[in-house]
Enzyme design. Structure first.
Site, PDB file in Angstrom:
ATOM      1  N   LYS A  48      10.941 -10.589  28.350  1.00 16.32           N
ATOM      2  CA  LYS A  48       9.893  -9.602  28.089  1.00 16.32           C
ATOM      3  C   LYS A  48      10.557  -8.323  27.589  1.00 16.32           C
ATOM      4  CE  LYS A  48       6.593  -6.469  30.074  1.00 16.32           C
ATOM      5  NZ  LYS A  48       6.184  -5.758  31.288  1.00 16.32           N
ATOM      6  N   GLY A  97       1.125   1.295  35.878  1.00 18.11           N
ATOM      7  CA  GLY A  97       0.985   1.752  37.255  1.00 18.11           C
ATOM      8  C   GLY A  97      -0.182   2.674  37.512  1.00 18.11           C
ATOM      9  N   ALA A 133      -0.100  -3.934  32.039  1.00 16.19           N
ATOM     10  CA  ALA A 133      -0.131  -2.540  32.478  1.00 16.19           C
ATOM     11  C   ALA A 133      -1.553  -2.011  32.619  1.00 16.19           C
ATOM     12  CB  ALA A 133       0.657  -1.616  31.547  1.00 16.19           C
ATOM     13  N   GLY A 134      -1.783  -1.331  33.748  1.00 17.77           N
ATOM     14  CA  GLY A 134      -3.026  -0.613  33.964  1.00 17.77           C
ATOM     15  C   GLY A 134      -4.036  -1.272  34.873  1.00 17.77           C
ATOM     16  N   ASN A 194       1.986  -5.807  38.419  1.00 18.85           N
ATOM     17  CA  ASN A 194       2.903  -5.604  39.525  1.00 18.85           C
ATOM     18  C   ASN A 194       2.335  -4.606  40.532  1.00 18.85           C
ATOM     19  OD1 ASN A 194       6.424  -4.585  39.855  1.00 18.85           O
ATOM     20  ND2 ASN A 194       5.038  -5.486  41.318  1.00 18.85           N
ATOM     21  N   THR A 195       2.153  -3.356  40.092  1.00 25.80           N
ATOM     22  CA  THR A 195       1.729  -2.303  41.008  1.00 25.80           C
ATOM     23  C   THR A 195       0.396  -2.615  41.682  1.00 25.80           C
ATOM     24  OG1 THR A 195       2.874  -0.695  39.618  1.00 25.80           O
ATOM     25  CG2 THR A 195       1.306   0.181  41.217  1.00 25.80           C
TER      26      THR A 195
END
Length: 265
Positions: free
Chosen positions: A107, A168, A194-195, A216-217
């Site tokens: 990635k 995040g 993301a987001g 992830n977050t």
């Protein structure tokens, strides 16, 4: 007679097919045991790893992430988190290839600044071209710009990964229209990266027609990461089923649920 839904073919990236359309990160957990349990609960088969921040063998004296998410069970996806130019990104993934015995699927993310973590697209395009020529299968974090996404596909990237909102941030999908344009034109998998903040964000991405979601977050930062991992697994599955089923059209009029014909006077 109940009609059984057709079997889903799965998510195919660089010639390999995965059952799960949820990809997860490996950072921000309180310890490796929580990483292991949450990853299992997510049902994910592809786990992304920040090579510059996580030990996967660089330090033989320290605990390794691969002890809890072994390559025999998961596809490890090295990423270039923390890189701000093409040169560093390329070097990082070449190091990952050595650490993972010639592993090709990676990635790429090249960031623009530390405040927004927005992708630096000129450097991303430069790094993608170098990596593809070097034999890597490149999944690439990018802006939600259909033109840039098409350029990355033309370079030879195996998947494009537009951000839904800032990394995040948990703000969800801020521009579904751009995302839809990317999905409409793409001939490679499109994954939101993301987001995502909660399960409904993941479901919306899948309802729009995304091939998968990486997060992830949203999981690791939840009050109960393991429960959130399960929620995300279900959201991805529900969103995909809804996309395949085909939603009803929006209209400015009511429509009765029961047929009017044959009604009792």
């Amino acid at each position: 007679m109940n009609q059984q839904p057709q079997t889903e073919p799965g998510l195919t990236i660089a010639g390999k097919t995965y059952r799960s359309r949820l990809l997860v990160g490996s950072g921000k957990y309180k310890d490796l045991e929580e990483t292991r349990v949450a990853t299992e609960a997510s049902g994910a088969e592809i786990i992304t790893v920040a090579i510059r921040r996580v030990n996967i063998g660089q330090d033989p004296k320290a605990p390794s992430l691969l002890d809890v998410v072994p390559p025999s069970k998961y596809t490890i996806l090295p990423n270039t988190a923390g890189c701000y130019n093409a040169r560093d990104a390329v070097y990082t993934l070449q190091l990952a290839r050595e650490l993972l015995n010639g592993h090709k699927l990676v990635k790429l993310e090249v960031l623009g600044d530390e405040k927004t973590l927005f992708p630096n697209m000129p450097e991303t395009l430069k790094a993608a071209e170098t990596l593809v020529k070097d034999g890597f299968d490149v999944m690439v974090y990018c802006s939600d710009d259909p033109i840039q996404a098409r350029m990355l596909e033309e370079i030879g990237c195996v998947a494009v990964m537009p951000l839904a909102s800032l990394i995040g941030s948990g703000m969800g999908i801020l521009n579904p229209w751009n995302l839809s344009l990317i999905i409409e034109q793409a001939k490679v998998p499109v994954l939101v990266d993301a987001g995502v903040g909660t399960a409904s964000d993941a479901a919306i991405a899948m309802e729009l027609g995304c091939d998968g979601v990486l997060m992830n977050t949203a999981i690791a930062g939840a009050r109960d990461p393991v429960r959130m991992a399960r929620a995300m697994k279900l959201a991805i599955e529900a969103g995909r089923e809804a996309f395949l089923a085909g939603r009803i059209g929006r209209k400015f009029a009511a429509s009765p649920s029961s047929p009017m014909a044959g009604r009792i006077a």
